[in-house]
Design a protein around this motif. Structure first.
Motif, short mmCIF file in Angstrom:
data_model
loop_
_atom_site.label_atom_id
_atom_site.label_comp_id
_atom_site.label_asym_id
_atom_site.label_seq_id
_atom_site.Cartn_x
_atom_site.Cartn_y
_atom_site.Cartn_z
N THR A 288 77.49 6.71 70.40
CA THR A 288 78.90 6.34 70.16
C THR A 288 79.06 4.83 70.34
O THR A 288 78.73 4.11 71.16
CB THR A 288 79.87 6.92 71.40
N GLU A 290 82.28 1.87 69.92
CA GLU A 290 83.65 1.45 69.96
C GLU A 290 83.96 -0.19 69.93
O GLU A 290 83.16 -1.05 70.79
CB GLU A 290 84.24 2.06 71.27
N ARG A 291 84.77 -0.60 69.21
CA ARG A 291 85.03 -2.06 68.84
C ARG A 291 86.39 -2.22 68.25
O ARG A 291 86.94 -1.25 67.90
CB ARG A 291 84.02 -2.69 68.11
N ARG A 296 91.36 -0.39 67.13
CA ARG A 296 90.38 0.11 67.79
C ARG A 296 89.41 0.93 66.62
O ARG A 296 90.27 1.83 66.20
CB ARG A 296 90.56 0.69 69.27
N ARG A 298 86.23 3.81 66.74
CA ARG A 298 85.17 4.56 67.32
C ARG A 298 84.70 5.33 66.71
O ARG A 298 85.26 6.22 65.94
CB ARG A 298 86.11 5.02 68.55
N THR A 299 83.33 5.64 66.51
CA THR A 299 82.56 6.49 65.99
C THR A 299 81.27 7.14 66.80
O THR A 299 80.86 6.45 67.38
CB THR A 299 82.17 6.09 64.42
N SER A 300 80.89 8.24 66.63
CA SER A 300 79.61 8.68 67.13
C SER A 300 79.01 9.43 66.05
O SER A 300 79.37 10.04 65.12
CB SER A 300 79.99 9.75 68.31
#
Length: 515
Positions: A288, A290-291, A296, A298-300
């Protein structure tokens, strides 16, 4: 992280279809009450040009156009509200159920095993309302399996956690236990993000794209007028102060340095906006990221979806003693455009990058690979294309300007020097689990992939290769970036290339295909 919304009762799955007993009532969770606003914003973006035309036409004296503009906006509001009131989702067994529409109903059943990437995106407006847009993406689709605009943030995180735990049953440990503890892998403090901005060329890309857009849409004349006016004022001011050639040269160099500094400053700002608070964590067999600063992202994705790896080290990377680690992931084309989980380490020390690869590929023995250099005589194969181009341009300049055009030939010694350095750095490595290639000198890269992830092997020979008895071995993987370096071993002797080809082909034939 909060727990997921209560799942619906489990149902049995039909042998060749969706879960048995699925009906429209099985999806009972709604979107966020303010989701209609975000759908409206997205639709307005799509129709912004026609709306602007209507409003501009209305200002020319016909009030009817203004009325039609209001009607158009009102229609978009009604469509957005309609989507909110008719959109439902829920969990049934091992699938996600989505229902939408009223007059024309749609019911989608998406097995968790089909979902390979979960992306959560928040712009500034999302953060104000505490919501997020969720995209569920598969490996080969042209568009996401589902887009939810929008969910409350805790429900979005809960849905991501649910997919992470229940998708890809093969990712579970051997004991069958589901572990969802977050394992921190990499965090970039603000100082590292600033270094990333100084290293990258994002500012130059934005400037070039902006200039191209201005010229494309008729703004080139304005830019030329301002530039001409500025040059005239600068020359006039310098003439009033009786500046000589040396002062002009110093002024030009100072102006160039100021422009370069501004471009680097823009790169730093863009890096902060995009990568502020960058955090890479592992949840079992999933990663995952997050940035983002204002918005924001977020990806996984599952580690199994990683097809190939690229370590990059430019001159500026070496100046700051840093590298970048990117990966290719087999996801949908839409996700590729959104750069889904491309950067595992946008910037990090060489030791941190090697440690990250060893942790994610524990059986590949990345740091212990036996690198085999290519024959140093291949330097002239690298030098030859540039030499031919330089010779052709020099001939044209000589015909146009005479002897001064021959000054371009001074580039050839530097080009030959770079080719020799490049040839000394070229190498490849073949382990039990990994195949890797190293190329470059001025800017170098390492490209590698697990042998199980290779999709195709190919031997390529140009007419020059046939004459010299050399061959290039191409190693194709899924999800490869068209703009990235290819995974190939160049200028191999033909017998060595065929031996490598046979060894890899035999290794692939003995191993089961993993997805």
């Amino acid at each position: 992280m909060t727990t997921e919304p209560p799942p619906l009762p489990d149902a049995t799955r039909a042998p060749d279809g969706p879960p048995a007993g699925v009906s429209a009532e099985d999806a009972d969770h709604r979107l966020h009450p303010m989701s209609w606003l975000f759908v409206l914003v997205q639709q307005v973006k799509s129709f912004i040009i026609p709306l602007l035309v209507v409003l501009v036409a209305g200002r020319r004296g016909d009030n009817m156009y203004e009325l039609w503009g209001l009607v158009g906006v009102g229609a978009l509001v009604l469509v957005s509200l309609w989507q909110y009131f008719t959109y439902r989702y829920g969990v049934l067994g091992d699938a996600l159920v989505i229902r939408s529409g009223l007059l024309e109903r749609s019911l989608r059943v998406i097995p968790f095993a089909r979902i390979h990437n979960v992306a959560l995106q928040q712009n500034l407006l999302h953060r104000v309302f505490g919501v997020a847009e969720v995209r569920l993406e598969s490996a080969g689709g042209q568009k996401p399996e589902a887009e939810m605009r929008v969910l409350k943030l805790d429900k979005a995180l809960a849905l991501e956690a649910l997919v992470r735990r229940r998708a890809h049953a093969g990712d579970a440990p051997a004991d069958g236990a589901v572990r969802d503890e977050a394992e921190p892998l990499l965090y970039l403090p603000t100082g590292e993000v600033v270094r990333l901005g100084l290293i990258s060329n994002r500012g130059m890309v934005v400037v070039a794209a902006s200039v191209a857009a201005l010229f494309q849409f008729g703004g080139g004349d304005i830019v030329e007028d301002y530039a001409e006016q500025g040059v005239r004022q600068a020359v006039g001011w310098a003439g009033d102060h009786s500046y000589g050639t040396s002062e002009y040269a110093i002024g030009a160099i100072a102006l160039l340095l100021v422009l370069l500094a501004l471009v680097r400053l823009l790169s730093v700002v863009l890096a902060l906006l995009q990568f502020h608070g960058f955090t890479l964590t592992g949840h079992g067999r999933r990663l995952t990221v997050e940035r983002g600063l204002l918005g924001r992202w977020r990806t996984s994705a599952s580690r199994r979806r990683i097809q190939a790896w690229t370590l990059t080290e430019t001159v500026l990377h070496r100046l700051f003693r840093r590298r970048s680690l990117d990966v290719d992931i087999a996801v949908s084309q839409h996700a590729q455009q959104q750069r889904a989980l491309r950067e595992l380490a946008p910037v990090a020390t060489p030791a941190a990058c090697d440690d990250l690869v060893d942790r994610l590929l524990p059986h590949a023995a990345w740091t212990g690979l036996d690198w085999q250099p290519l024959p140093k005589a291949v330097w002239w194969r690298i030098f030859l294309p540039g030499a031919l181009v330089t010779g052709a341009i020099t001939a044209l300049l000589y015909l146009r300007f005479g002897a001064p055009g021959l000054w371009l030939l001074l580039w050839l010694p530097w080009s030959a020097f770079k080719a020799r350095k490049h040839a000394r750095c070229m190498a490849f490595a073949l382990g039990d689990e990994l195949v890797a290639v190293r190329e470059g000198w001025w800017s170098r890269h390492w490209r590698f992939a697990e042998i199980d992830k290779l999709q195709a092997l190919r031997l390529g020979r140009s007419p020059l290769d046939r004459w010299l008895g050399s061959t290039t071995l191409f190693l194709d993987t899924a999800g490869a970036n068209a703009l990235g370096p290819p995974l190939r071993i160049r200028f191999l002797p033909d017998t060595q290339a065929r031996a490598l080809y046979d060894r890899l082909a035999e290794s692939l034939s003995r191993r089961p295909l993993r997805w």
